[in-house]
Design an enzyme around this catalytic site. Structure first.
Site, mmCIF file in Angstrom:
data_model
loop_
_atom_site.group_PDB
_atom_site.id
_atom_site.type_symbol
_atom_site.label_atom_id
_atom_site.label_comp_id
_atom_site.label_asym_id
_atom_site.label_seq_id
_atom_site.Cartn_x
_atom_site.Cartn_y
_atom_site.Cartn_z
ATOM 1 N N LYS A 146 0.865 -1.183 0.000
ATOM 2 C CA LYS A 146 0.000 0.000 0.000
ATOM 3 C C LYS A 146 0.904 1.237 0.000
ATOM 4 C CE LYS A 146 -3.821 2.286 2.297
ATOM 5 N NZ LYS A 146 -4.537 2.522 1.039
ATOM 6 N N GLY A 147 0.400 2.336 -0.523
ATOM 7 C CA GLY A 147 1.187 3.567 -0.610
ATOM 8 C C GLY A 147 1.772 3.981 0.732
ATOM 9 N N ASN B 113 -13.748 2.953 -4.176
ATOM 10 C CA ASN B 113 -13.100 3.211 -2.897
ATOM 11 C C ASN B 113 -12.574 4.625 -2.860
ATOM 12 O OD1 ASN B 113 -9.959 3.512 -2.537
ATOM 13 N ND2 ASN B 113 -10.267 2.230 -4.345
ATOM 14 N N ASN C 189 5.089 0.949 -2.934
ATOM 15 C CA ASN C 189 4.343 2.032 -3.551
ATOM 16 C C ASN C 189 4.556 3.304 -2.724
ATOM 17 O OD1 ASN C 189 1.726 3.771 -3.825
ATOM 18 N ND2 ASN C 189 1.698 2.428 -5.608
ATOM 19 N N ASN D 65 3.171 6.501 -7.037
ATOM 20 C CA ASN D 65 1.732 6.680 -7.230
ATOM 21 C C ASN D 65 1.426 8.115 -7.653
ATOM 22 O OD1 ASN D 65 -1.012 6.845 -7.108
ATOM 23 N ND2 ASN D 65 -1.212 6.051 -5.027
ATOM 24 N N CYS E 20 -3.498 8.484 -7.699
ATOM 25 C CA CYS E 20 -4.582 8.250 -6.733
ATOM 26 C C CYS E 20 -5.645 9.320 -6.911
ATOM 27 C CB CYS E 20 -4.083 8.258 -5.296
ATOM 28 S SG CYS E 20 -5.458 8.025 -4.147
#
Lengths: 302, 266
Positions: A46-47, A70, A100, A127, A130
């Site tokens: 996850k980021g 989400n 990430n 990323n 997002c």
């Protein structure tokens, strides 16, 4: 028949092309209780930001036909906890680690990359796509100039190969892809979620507190295949394809369209062993097709 | 964390016990034997277009049998309600924390349930009663159950384990109003509360427990996706820094769904 499932992404060899999609797998701890991380080519975390991020108010998710929205907003514990707790956990497994990286500014992205320089991370995924945060995120992924600039800055400090994660919420994804390539990216991953909205008719308000969210799941798979194919024609970088991958057939489509790696995201919520099964399914597919090397499939459909 | 399993569970029975409330019994390999009061399971739709699991609390277990009592709120739960013996359902669990049964040892406890928050408390009532009968459980077990109307599902079963008081919104049964009204009307004032129900009920109970300096454990509900703590969909604000993300936002599906009332901001 000996089948080669190994693929190479920017100099890093993965035992197979299947990885997790960022944000759907945490840092692997929770799902390690339900699936074998060693069966995956890589785990994408996850980021991770420079400091802890609170994320968005709830409700953060809503189901949609063959998909979900989400708007988590990148809640994460920050790089300190990540280095202390998450990375050592992942290193126990025989799988590559792709971290990430998220940030509100170029400086924050670079700070995280610097902190990861001497770590066990094998690859970095930046990323810039997002859709659920106010600053940063997608802002860098929708303007070619911005995308090129952040790629260049990150590449200056990153010790590991850099994957830029692209947004589908653009007019022409190949423009952004070429900008990242010009900035020195080592690979690209696509697609992040597609911006959407759901309205709760019973409550007569937005289903998500953030109003909009990112659509993922099988509903977006054809969009991912199209964009991977287009991008494969536009750049010479290795691609990691994702977007609604839920079966080996979906993964094979992305590879045939031009992806070297494939990520499984939302489908893990339905079947925690989905990634593992896709890796096995791809190998059987090669056997059935009489193809000895998965690399022969990459971009085979032109 | 406790062990959890993804299983194809066989449907033993499914019946409607009140309008829109279904009592589903599944035969599981491991889940039922491991499930504790306050935990829940993820139930998956057979239609892949409905891709997220539905979290449903555990109402009881009997050996390998797992009992789920749920309300039909959409297409997914409607599908589960139509299951017949011989059919199967994909289930992951047991998930989340449970009620800390030992918190009631030597004390008077009230199980406070509202609507579809009532089923998990039945399982807690049974286990608390077993502890009481073994000599190391609560001094007294009461249940205060709030319903919309006279369809007081499961109330008769609570009576086997606890002294039951009822509130109904339309006044057709017990005290007219909610569970707080019923407690006031009957002068119920325990040492410990275990609760599950709609957010306004939990807020009112949290306030009451704080004012009276009583121990209070709440089971929370939030929109979930993964159900296991990976996606961070179902967070709840906390008074202290949470262990996972360090941002006073804890995971309902993993650290919860049961929390000490003073630890969460609801």
């Amino acid at each position: 028949m000996d089948i080669n499932m190994k693929v190479n992404i920017a100099g890093v060899e993965l035992k197979n092309p299947v990885m997790t999609a960022s944000g759907t797998f945490g840092s692997g701890m929770e799902y390690s209780e339900l699936t074998d991380l060693n069966a995956l080519g890589a785990v994408v975390t996850k980021g991770v930001a420079a400091v802890p991020w609170t994320g968005n108010p709830v409700p953060r998710t809503a189901e949609t036909p063959s998909g979900m929205l989400n708007a988590i907003g990148l809640q994460n514990p920050g790089i300190d906890t990540f280095l202390e707790r998450d990375l050592p956990f992942l290193r126990q497994f025989d799988t590559k680690i792709i971290v990430n990286v998220c940030g509100h500014s170029v400086k924050e992205y670079c700070e995280v990359c610097e902190r990861l320089a001497d770590s066990d991370a094998d690859l970095l995924e930046i990323n810039i796509s997002c859709p659920n945060v106010q600053q940063g995120g997608i802002a860098f992924g929708q303007q070619p100039k911005e995308a090129e600039k952040i790629t260049r800055e990150v590449k200056r400090v990153a010790r590991q190969p850099v994957i830029m994660k692209l947004s589908p919420n653009v007019t022409d994804i190949t423009e952004i892809a070429r900008a990242c390539e010009a900035g020195g990216a080592d690979a690209l991953s696509l697609i992040n979620t597609i911006t959407g909205m759901k309205i709760d008719v019973g409550r007569r308000t937005f289903a998500l507190a953030n109003r909009t969210g990112g659509l993922s799941g099988p509903a977006i798979h054809p969009v991912a295949v199209r964009m991977v194919w287009q991008t494969a024609q536009a750049v010479s970088l290795p691609l990691i394809g994702m977007g609604g991958t839920a079966s080996w057939e979906d993964a094979a489509e992305l590879i045939l369209a031009g992806a070297t790696g494939v990520a499984v995201g939302t489908a893990t919520f339905r079947d925690p062993q989905c990634g593992q099964k896709i890796a096995e399914g791809l190998e059987q597919y090669l056997r059935d097709q009489g193809i000895g090397d998965i690399r022969d499939l990459i971009g085979a459909v032109r | 964390m406790t062990d959890k399993w993804m299983e194809t569970a066989q449907v033993e029975s499914c019946r409607e016990i009140a309008p829109g409330i279904f009592d589903l019994v599944l035969r599981t390999e491991n889940i039922a034997e491991a499930a504790k009061p306050g935990q829940f399971v993820s139930v998956y739709s057979g239609d892949s277009a409905r891709l997220l699991p539905r979290p449903i609390s555990v109402c009881g277990t009997d050996g390998k049998l797992l009992r789920l009592v749920f309300r039909t709120v959409g297409k997914g739960t409607a599908e589960f309600s139509r299951k017949r013996p011989g059919e199967s359902l994909q289930v992951l669990g047991p998930l989340g924390s449970g009620y800390p049964l030992e918190a009631a040892d030597g004390k008077q406890i009230v199980l406070t349930g509202g609507g579809i928050g009532i089923p998990p408390l039945l399982y807690a009532a049974r286990r608390l009663r077993e502890r009481k009968d073994a000599g190391d459980g609560p001094l007294e077990i009461r249940a205060v159950l709030g319903y919309r109307d006279g369809n007081a599902f499961l109330a008769d079963e609570f009576a086997k384990y606890a002294k039951v008081s009822i509130a109904s919104e339309d006044g057709s049964l017990g005290t007219k109003g909610n569970v707080i009204n019923a407690m006031e009307a009957e002068g119920i004032s325990p040492d410990v509360f275990f609760a599950c129900g709609p957010a306004p009920m939990l807020r009112a109970l949290k306030e009451k427990a704080a004012a009276e300096e009583k121990e209070c454990w709440l089971s929370l509900e939030e929109r979930m996706a993964c159900g296991v703590g990976a996606c961070l969909s179902c967070v709840c604000k906390t008074t202290a820094e949470d262990a996972h993300s360090k941002v006073n936002n804890t995971r309902v599906c993993r650290e919860g769904p049961v929390f000490a009332a003073e630890d969460v901001i609801i």
